[in-house]
Structures are given as structure tokens and as C-alpha cells.
Motif scaffolding. Structure first.
Motif, mmCIF file in Angstrom:
data_model
loop_
_atom_site.group_PDB
_atom_site.id
_atom_site.type_symbol
_atom_site.label_atom_id
_atom_site.label_comp_id
_atom_site.label_asym_id
_atom_site.label_seq_id
_atom_site.Cartn_x
_atom_site.Cartn_y
_atom_site.Cartn_z
ATOM 1 N N ALA A 86 1.110 10.002 9.824
ATOM 2 C CA ALA A 86 0.825 10.199 8.404
ATOM 3 C C ALA A 86 -0.274 9.262 7.912
ATOM 4 C CB ALA A 86 2.091 10.001 7.577
ATOM 5 N N SER A 87 -0.409 8.108 8.565
ATOM 6 C CA SER A 87 -1.419 7.134 8.127
ATOM 7 C C SER A 87 -2.832 7.611 8.387
ATOM 8 C CB SER A 87 -1.191 5.782 8.812
ATOM 9 O OG SER A 87 -1.533 5.850 10.186
ATOM 10 N N THR A 88 -2.992 8.685 9.175
ATOM 11 C CA THR A 88 -4.333 9.209 9.440
ATOM 12 C C THR A 88 -4.757 10.248 8.411
ATOM 13 O OG1 THR A 88 -3.544 10.993 10.893
ATOM 14 C CG2 THR A 88 -3.962 8.844 11.910
ATOM 15 N N ASP A 89 -3.849 10.668 7.541
ATOM 16 C CA ASP A 89 -4.160 11.639 6.492
ATOM 17 C C ASP A 89 -4.359 10.878 5.186
ATOM 18 O OD1 ASP A 89 -3.370 13.370 4.117
ATOM 19 O OD2 ASP A 89 -3.410 14.891 5.698
ATOM 20 N N PRO A 90 -5.553 10.925 4.592
ATOM 21 C CA PRO A 90 -5.824 10.087 3.418
ATOM 22 C C PRO A 90 -4.832 10.272 2.273
ATOM 23 C CG PRO A 90 -7.855 11.038 4.249
ATOM 24 C CD PRO A 90 -6.745 11.684 5.018
ATOM 25 N N ALA A 91 -4.503 11.517 1.935
ATOM 26 C CA ALA A 91 -3.608 11.754 0.801
ATOM 27 C C ALA A 91 -2.192 11.317 1.119
ATOM 28 C CB ALA A 91 -3.635 13.231 0.421
ATOM 29 N N LEU A 92 -1.712 11.661 2.307
ATOM 30 C CA LEU A 92 -0.338 11.331 2.660
ATOM 31 C C LEU A 92 -0.180 9.856 2.987
ATOM 32 C CD1 LEU A 92 0.557 14.510 4.710
ATOM 33 C CD2 LEU A 92 1.096 13.991 2.321
ATOM 34 N N ARG A 93 -1.230 9.227 3.509
ATOM 35 C CA ARG A 93 -1.192 7.783 3.713
ATOM 36 C C ARG A 93 -0.933 7.077 2.389
ATOM 37 N NH1 ARG A 93 -6.081 6.854 5.649
ATOM 38 N NH2 ARG A 93 -6.986 6.268 3.656
ATOM 39 N N ALA A 94 -1.590 7.538 1.332
ATOM 40 C CA ALA A 94 -1.385 6.926 0.017
ATOM 41 C C ALA A 94 0.047 7.099 -0.448
ATOM 42 C CB ALA A 94 -2.349 7.554 -0.993
ATOM 43 N N VAL A 95 0.646 8.250 -0.170
ATOM 44 C CA VAL A 95 2.040 8.503 -0.555
ATOM 45 C C VAL A 95 2.972 7.534 0.152
ATOM 46 C CG1 VAL A 95 3.943 10.159 -0.395
ATOM 47 C CG2 VAL A 95 1.685 10.918 -1.137
ATOM 48 N N LEU A 96 2.838 7.423 1.469
ATOM 49 C CA LEU A 96 3.739 6.567 2.234
ATOM 50 C C LEU A 96 3.501 5.089 1.957
ATOM 51 C CD1 LEU A 96 4.070 8.289 5.712
ATOM 52 C CD2 LEU A 96 5.502 8.494 3.696
ATOM 53 N N THR A 97 2.238 4.718 1.763
ATOM 54 C CA THR A 97 1.941 3.322 1.434
ATOM 55 C C THR A 97 2.556 2.948 0.097
ATOM 56 O OG1 THR A 97 -0.117 3.396 2.689
ATOM 57 C CG2 THR A 97 0.106 1.643 1.054
ATOM 58 N N GLU A 98 2.440 3.842 -0.866
ATOM 59 C CA GLU A 98 3.045 3.601 -2.174
ATOM 60 C C GLU A 98 4.559 3.454 -2.060
ATOM 61 O OE1 GLU A 98 3.699 5.956 -6.422
ATOM 62 O OE2 GLU A 98 2.277 6.724 -4.948
ATOM 63 N N GLU A 99 5.180 4.319 -1.268
ATOM 64 C CA GLU A 99 6.633 4.257 -1.088
ATOM 65 C C GLU A 99 7.059 2.931 -0.471
ATOM 66 O OE1 GLU A 99 9.306 6.443 -1.706
ATOM 67 O OE2 GLU A 99 7.865 7.453 -3.004
ATOM 68 N N ALA A 100 6.341 2.494 0.558
ATOM 69 C CA ALA A 100 6.723 1.272 1.265
ATOM 70 C C ALA A 100 6.417 0.018 0.458
ATOM 71 C CB ALA A 100 6.006 1.215 2.613
ATOM 72 N N LEU A 101 5.222 -0.025 -0.147
ATOM 73 C CA LEU A 101 4.814 -1.239 -0.852
ATOM 74 C C LEU A 101 5.482 -1.387 -2.212
ATOM 75 C CD1 LEU A 101 0.994 -1.434 -0.059
ATOM 76 C CD2 LEU A 101 2.906 -2.480 1.150
ATOM 77 N N ALA A 102 6.067 -0.311 -2.721
ATOM 78 C CA ALA A 102 6.693 -0.381 -4.042
ATOM 79 C C ALA A 102 8.052 -1.053 -4.013
ATOM 80 C CB ALA A 102 6.830 1.024 -4.630
ATOM 81 N N THR A 103 8.633 -1.248 -2.836
ATOM 82 C CA THR A 103 9.963 -1.832 -2.782
ATOM 83 C C THR A 103 9.901 -3.305 -3.192
ATOM 84 O OG1 THR A 103 9.726 -2.427 -0.448
ATOM 85 C CG2 THR A 103 10.680 -0.264 -0.945
ATOM 86 N N PRO A 104 10.897 -3.776 -3.940
ATOM 87 C CA PRO A 104 10.856 -5.168 -4.430
ATOM 88 C C PRO A 104 10.727 -6.205 -3.324
ATOM 89 C CG PRO A 104 12.506 -3.917 -5.633
ATOM 90 C CD PRO A 104 12.023 -3.023 -4.521
ATOM 91 N N SER A 105 11.416 -6.007 -2.215
ATOM 92 C CA SER A 105 11.365 -7.021 -1.163
ATOM 93 C C SER A 105 9.984 -7.085 -0.515
ATOM 94 C CB SER A 105 12.430 -6.751 -0.095
ATOM 95 O OG SER A 105 12.079 -5.651 0.723
ATOM 96 N N THR A 106 9.324 -5.947 -0.384
ATOM 97 C CA THR A 106 7.969 -5.956 0.172
ATOM 98 C C THR A 106 7.007 -6.631 -0.781
ATOM 99 O OG1 THR A 106 8.439 -3.881 1.332
ATOM 100 C CG2 THR A 106 6.134 -4.525 1.130
ATOM 101 N N GLN A 107 7.120 -6.336 -2.062
ATOM 102 C CA GLN A 107 6.282 -6.981 -3.070
ATOM 103 C C GLN A 107 6.469 -8.500 -3.027
ATOM 104 O OE1 GLN A 107 4.064 -5.687 -5.495
ATOM 105 N NE2 GLN A 107 4.130 -3.850 -4.237
#
Length: 200
Positions: free
Chosen positions: A110-131
């Protein structure tokens, strides 16, 4: 297994093996034993919504593991310590999934698809512990300008995603020469070096 769960498991595996662009909704529906080709739109809506539905249970478990780690050991004082807080919940999650897991390869594809990479990155980085973890890492590299910190955050994401995908593939094939714990240690060392590297 319920229809929704079967679709998610099937989509995750097919995306991991063949890439997101190469797998149609029709192919997922057929592989999941569904005659109705609109079943994915019915249960999930868009392709991006399907990706989110695949990612969220994994991210939720990683989030829980990271907060449990912090609760058990406290917040570390060092950059390698925070690199461990970032990495270990991820590798522990994959270890718990066993050798038949697909999610690390799904994330790499999924990280190779620009639009879907943004979706998954947003999902992962939005978690409080990751922040929290990324903020603490940046606080320990104050000499790096913000633009460089952002670049190294991107490098961190790519390194973790693709090294975990390679480890998952090797474990699935029976060719792994490292445990998930050893993979975690290698990633922690690499990320510490990445963030401590001086600018030229």
C-alpha cells in the motif's frame, strides 16, 4: 467467519501478495466466496475505506501494546529507548500473528500507492502513542531543523514498514534467519543511527 471478516482477510492477503493496484474488488469478492461483486462497496464503501478497515485492528493492537509497554517500564530518557517504544509494539504484534500473517506485506504494498499510502500513514500516525513517541524522538534531536525531522520521520516509517515486510515474508517462506525480537533490535539500532546522524 462472517462475510465482513472474510472479505477483510481475503483482501489483506491478496493485496499483500499482488499489490493493491493489481487486485480488483471483483477478484476479492470471488476469492472470499461472494457472488455479488458489489459486496465490498456494501460493507465498506470506497477502496480507501476498505484499507482503513484492514489497518485499524492492527493499529489498535499496536497502540494497546505501546501504552502497556510505557505503563510497565515508564517513559525512557534516551533516543534508543524511544526508538524501542516505537518499534517493539509493532514487531511484537507481528510475532503474535504468527508465520501466516500478511499485514506487514500489505502495508508495504500500500505504501507504493500515493493515495492509499496517505490513508494508511494517517491511520498509523494519528494514534496517540505514535504521536507521543515521535514527539519525544524529535525532542531528543533538537539540532535537526524541522524539515529534516520530517524527512527522518518519513525514513523511519519506510524503514520499519519494509523491514517488517521482509521479515514477515521470510518467516512465511521458512527462510527467516532472525526472530522478531532480533529484528526489533536491528531496527532500534538503525533508527538510532538515522536520527543521530549529523547533517552534512
Amino acid at each position: 467467519m462472517k462475510t465482513r471478516e472474510r472479505i477483510l482477510a481475503t483482501a489483506e492477503q491478496l493485496f499483500a501478495l499482488h499489490g493493491v493496484a493489481a487486485v480488483s474488488n471483483r477478484r476479492i469478492s470471488e476469492a472470499a466466496g461472494q457472488a455479488n461483486n458489489s459486496v465490498i462497496a456494501y460493507h465498506f464503501g470506497s477502496r480507501a475505506d476498505l484499507m482503513r478497515a484492514i489497518a485499524r485492528p492492527h493499529n489498535a493492537d499496536i497502540e494497546q501494546r505501546r501504552f502497556a509497554l510505557l505503563a510497565a517500564s515508564g517513559e525512557p530518557d534516551t533516543l534508543p529507548g524511544w526508538a524501542g517504544v516505537l518499534v517493539r509494539p509493532i514487531t511484537d504484534h507481528f510475532a503474535a500473528l504468527g508465520p501466516q500473517s500478511w499485514y506487514a506485506r500489505f502495508a508495504a504494498q500500500a505504501s507504493t500507492d500515493p493515495a492509499l499510502r496517505a490513508v494508511l500513514t494517517e491511520e498509523a500516525l494519528a494514534t496517540p502513542s505514535t504521536q507521543l513517541t515521535l514527539r519525544e524522538i524529535r525532542l531528543r534531536t533538537p539540532a535537526l531543523p524541522p524539515v529534516v525531522q520530517r524527512q527522518r520521520t518519513d525514513m523511519t516509517r519506510l524503514l520499519v514498514v519494509h523491514i517488517c515486510a521482509e521479515q514477515e515474508r521470510a518467516r512465511h517462506d521458512g527462510t527467516a534467519d532472525a526472530t522478531w525480537e532480533e529484528t526489533a533490535e536491528a531496527l532500534i539500532d538503525a533508527l538510532t543511527g538515522l536520527w543521530m546522524a549529523s547533517m552534512r
